[in-house]
Scaffold this motif. Structure first.
Motif, PDB file in Angstrom:
ATOM      1  N   VAL A   1       0.811  -1.213   0.000  1.00 12.57           N
ATOM      2  CA  VAL A   1       0.000   0.000   0.000  1.00 12.57           C
ATOM      3  C   VAL A   1       0.846   1.264   0.000  1.00 12.57           C
ATOM      4  O   VAL A   1       0.342   2.354  -0.291  1.00 12.57           O
ATOM      5  CB  VAL A   1      -0.954   0.001   1.215  1.00 12.57           C
ATOM      6  CG1 VAL A   1      -0.212   0.302   2.511  1.00 12.57           C
ATOM      7  CG2 VAL A   1      -2.098   0.983   1.004  1.00 12.57           C
ATOM      8  N   GLU A   2       2.123   1.142   0.330  1.00 11.21           N
ATOM      9  CA  GLU A   2       2.980   2.329   0.315  1.00 11.21           C
ATOM     10  C   GLU A   2       3.506   2.614  -1.081  1.00 11.21           C
ATOM     11  O   GLU A   2       3.524   3.765  -1.534  1.00 11.21           O
ATOM     12  CB  GLU A   2       4.155   2.131   1.297  1.00 11.21           C
ATOM     13  CG  GLU A   2       4.961   3.397   1.553  1.00 11.21           C
ATOM     14  CD  GLU A   2       6.186   3.502   0.665  1.00 11.21           C
ATOM     15  OE1 GLU A   2       6.802   4.577   0.631  1.00 11.21           O
ATOM     16  OE2 GLU A   2       6.521   2.516  -0.013  1.00 11.21           O
ATOM     17  N   VAL A   3       3.904   1.567  -1.783  1.00 12.88           N
ATOM     18  CA  VAL A   3       4.581   1.778  -3.061  1.00 12.88           C
ATOM     19  C   VAL A   3       3.650   1.644  -4.264  1.00 12.88           C
ATOM     20  O   VAL A   3       3.740   2.423  -5.219  1.00 12.88           O
ATOM     21  CB  VAL A   3       5.785   0.818  -3.186  1.00 12.88           C
ATOM     22  CG1 VAL A   3       5.344  -0.614  -3.379  1.00 12.88           C
ATOM     23  CG2 VAL A   3       6.719   1.262  -4.289  1.00 12.88           C
TER      24      VAL A   3
ATOM     25  N   PHE B   1      -7.514  -3.437  -8.599  1.00 14.44           N
ATOM     26  CA  PHE B   1      -6.100  -3.690  -8.345  1.00 14.44           C
ATOM     27  C   PHE B   1      -5.610  -2.869  -7.162  1.00 14.44           C
ATOM     28  O   PHE B   1      -4.872  -3.364  -6.295  1.00 14.44           O
ATOM     29  CB  PHE B   1      -5.296  -3.354  -9.605  1.00 14.44           C
ATOM     30  CG  PHE B   1      -3.806  -3.451  -9.457  1.00 14.44           C
ATOM     31  CD1 PHE B   1      -3.202  -4.584  -8.924  1.00 14.44           C
ATOM     32  CD2 PHE B   1      -2.994  -2.397  -9.865  1.00 14.44           C
ATOM     33  CE1 PHE B   1      -1.817  -4.670  -8.789  1.00 14.44           C
ATOM     34  CE2 PHE B   1      -1.621  -2.472  -9.742  1.00 14.44           C
ATOM     35  CZ  PHE B   1      -1.032  -3.607  -9.203  1.00 14.44           C
ATOM     36  N   LEU B   2      -6.029  -1.615  -7.086  1.00 14.21           N
ATOM     37  CA  LEU B   2      -5.644  -0.741  -5.977  1.00 14.21           C
ATOM     38  C   LEU B   2      -6.183  -1.271  -4.648  1.00 14.21           C
ATOM     39  O   LEU B   2      -5.471  -1.281  -3.633  1.00 14.21           O
ATOM     40  CB  LEU B   2      -6.165   0.673  -6.237  1.00 14.21           C
ATOM     41  CG  LEU B   2      -5.790   1.763  -5.231  1.00 14.21           C
ATOM     42  CD1 LEU B   2      -4.276   1.853  -5.051  1.00 14.21           C
ATOM     43  CD2 LEU B   2      -6.342   3.107  -5.682  1.00 14.21           C
TER      44      LEU B   2
ATOM     45  N   CYS C   1      -4.175  -2.646  -1.110  1.00 12.38           N
ATOM     46  CA  CYS C   1      -4.502  -2.134   0.229  1.00 12.38           C
ATOM     47  C   CYS C   1      -4.839  -3.265   1.198  1.00 12.38           C
ATOM     48  O   CYS C   1      -4.379  -3.266   2.347  1.00 12.38           O
ATOM     49  CB  CYS C   1      -5.688  -1.163   0.143  1.00 12.38           C
ATOM     50  SG  CYS C   1      -5.336   0.369  -0.733  1.00 12.38           S
ATOM     51  N   ILE C   2      -5.625  -4.211   0.746  1.00 10.94           N
ATOM     52  CA  ILE C   2      -6.032  -5.314   1.622  1.00 10.94           C
ATOM     53  C   ILE C   2      -4.826  -6.164   2.017  1.00 10.94           C
ATOM     54  O   ILE C   2      -4.717  -6.609   3.166  1.00 10.94           O
ATOM     55  CB  ILE C   2      -7.109  -6.173   0.935  1.00 10.94           C
ATOM     56  CG1 ILE C   2      -8.404  -5.364   0.791  1.00 10.94           C
ATOM     57  CG2 ILE C   2      -7.373  -7.450   1.722  1.00 10.94           C
ATOM     58  CD1 ILE C   2      -9.505  -6.077   0.040  1.00 10.94           C
ATOM     59  N   ALA C   3      -3.911  -6.383   1.074  1.00 11.62           N
ATOM     60  CA  ALA C   3      -2.700  -7.166   1.376  1.00 11.62           C
ATOM     61  C   ALA C   3      -1.899  -6.507   2.495  1.00 11.62           C
ATOM     62  O   ALA C   3      -1.417  -7.184   3.418  1.00 11.62           O
ATOM     63  CB  ALA C   3      -1.851  -7.317   0.122  1.00 11.62           C
TER      64      ALA C   3
END
Length: 449
Positions: A251-253, A407-408, A412-414
């Motif tokens: 979620v950062e990159v 995809f976004l 985030c969930i990961a």
């Protein structure tokens, strides 16, 4: 915000903060300059093809391939940093990045030297990746290991601030050059920022050479805690933390490169916005991002790194579908709105805290290796591939924005699942040595069990 008493920053602390911020800004300026130009220039001058889609994909591939070399550069520099110190390692990484960036700016095009043009372009891009692979971990440690324990989040946000500031400088410089006629911009205008970056690199090296080694590393060295092979020590005692940091990087990159690098080509090629509009939007959004960074760092000192990180993660998850829907309306005001919210407001809680959170997950004598291993591997898997995956999704689903939003959300969930495993004690202001005991005890119990 004024500080008094014990909380006021002394001259040494200010110098360290400035050195970590400036060095990080210069490195990411050099790095993002390539990403900005990739969709505007390199697809035409270095990867010419009858199919514009193929040219763009090749340009993004040359951008993304660097991420896969970053873990290698990270391992080399982190090994040096954990054995010999953070300071000299950071000077070397900055020098490597600067030389390769200037070489890209001077590189002949495909029409001049044929196949050697894309080959050399990719080579210098790989050298950039090696340099950046050693930058981030060292810059974070330089700031956090020099910080008072109750202000580690604030100090750790300064190297992270170098990401939007570097992008801001890169985008602004290309925006300025894009005011030239198209023929002049493609001929020589785009090269100017690459060549002039040499001035910034010289200033950055001079400043970094003038700072002291971190007190935390000097203490470990005096105690004889420097290990022969930091990588083995990391895998043995901190393997769980490496996996958590790897997942947290999603979620950062990933969203960052969707909101910035991919944004430019999507806005201009698919949604029909002028190039200057797309670049101006990114410029405004990154200004907001840089302003928010230190405040998110201070907030993490109050309520913990984990909570602030999760706020940003949940925010991007909820905003993913509105972001791309509003994008599809092809309205300039909405374009500014979604970029300011996505990149400027929701991303900083993640980026400002991730470095400090990672630092608190690893012991000092393997800190460089630990945070670099998770961070750079995550960047390779989820950062450099994000624009390529998004481009492929558009080509597969007839430019539909729904797969992009999905995809976004997946990214985030990961990260949301991964960060839930971070110990709350590691995201508060406790001594780094205590986190080492916690991690080593947990890992030994899991290995023996």
């Amino acid at each position: 915000m004024k500080l008094s008493g014990k909380k006021r920053l002394d001259k040494k602390s200010k110098k360290i903060l400035f050195a970590s911020l400036l060095g990080s800004t210069i490195e990411f300026f050099d790095f993002f300059l390539y990403g900005t130009v990739a969709a505007l220039v390199f697809n035409k001058l270095y990867f010419p093809n009858d199919d514009p889609f193929v040219s763009l994909l090749l340009a993004y591939a040359s951008f993304g391939i660097t991420f896969f070399i970053r873990p290698l550069g990270g391992l080399v520099f982190s090994h040096l940093g954990d054995k010999f110190g953070r300071k000299n390692t950071l000077v070397l990484s900055l020098l490597l990045m600067g030389v390769s960036t200037v070489c890209i700016g001077l590189l002949p095009t495909y029409s001049m030297i044929g196949l050697w043009a894309p080959i050399l372009l990719v080579f210098f891009r790989l050298v950039q990746g090696i340099g950046l692979g050693g930058e981030w971990g060292g810059a974070i440690l330089l700031a956090v290991e020099s910080a008072p324990k109750e202000r580690r989040g604030f100090f750790g946000s300064f190297p992270a601030m170098g990401i939007p500031l570097g992008m801001l400088l890169g985008t602004f410089s290309i925006s300025l050059m894009s005011l030239l006629p198209e023929s002049q911009f493609l001929s020589w205008g785009w090269r100017v920022p690459f060549v002039l970056s040499a001035v910034l690199v010289v200033i950055g090296i001079w400043i970094r050479r003038g700072i002291e080694e971190t007190s935390a590393f000097k203490e470990e060295k005096e105690k004889g805690n420097v290990v022969k092979i930091p990588l083995f020590e990391t895998i043995r005692y901190h393997w769980k933390a490496v996996l958590i940091s790897l997942g947290a990087k999603c979620v950062e990159v990933g969203p960052f490169y969707l909101f910035s690098t991919f944004f430019i080509s999507y806005a201009t090629e698919t949604q029909g916005f002028p190039r200057t509009t797309a670049l101006n939007v990114i410029t405004v959004a990154t200004i907001v991002t840089a302003i928010c960074m230190p405040f998110m760092g201070m907030l993490s000192d109050k309520i913990g790194r984990k909570r602030v990180f999760l706020i940003g993660t949940i925010g991007i998850t909820l905003f993913a579908f509105p972001y791309f829907y509003l994008f599809s309306l092809q309205s300039t005001p909405w374009l500014y709105f979604i970029s300011i919210v996505g990149l400027g407001i929701l991303w900083p809680p993640i980026a400002a805290t991730i470095g400090t959170m990672f630092t608190e997950m690893f012991s000092t004598n393997v800190g460089y290796t630990g945070i670099t291993l998770g961070y750079q591997t995550g960047s390779a898997l989820f950062g450099g591939t994000a624009p390529m995956i998004a481009t492929i999704l558009m080509g597969t689903y007839n430019n539909s924005w729904v797969p992009l939003a999905s995809f976004l959300v997946f990214l985030c969930i990961a990260s949301l699942i991964s960060v839930l495993f971070v110990r709350n004690s590691q995201s508060k202001s406790i001594p780094l040595s205590e986190n080492r005991k916690i991690n080593e005890k947990d890992s030994e119990n899991q290995i023996s069990g």
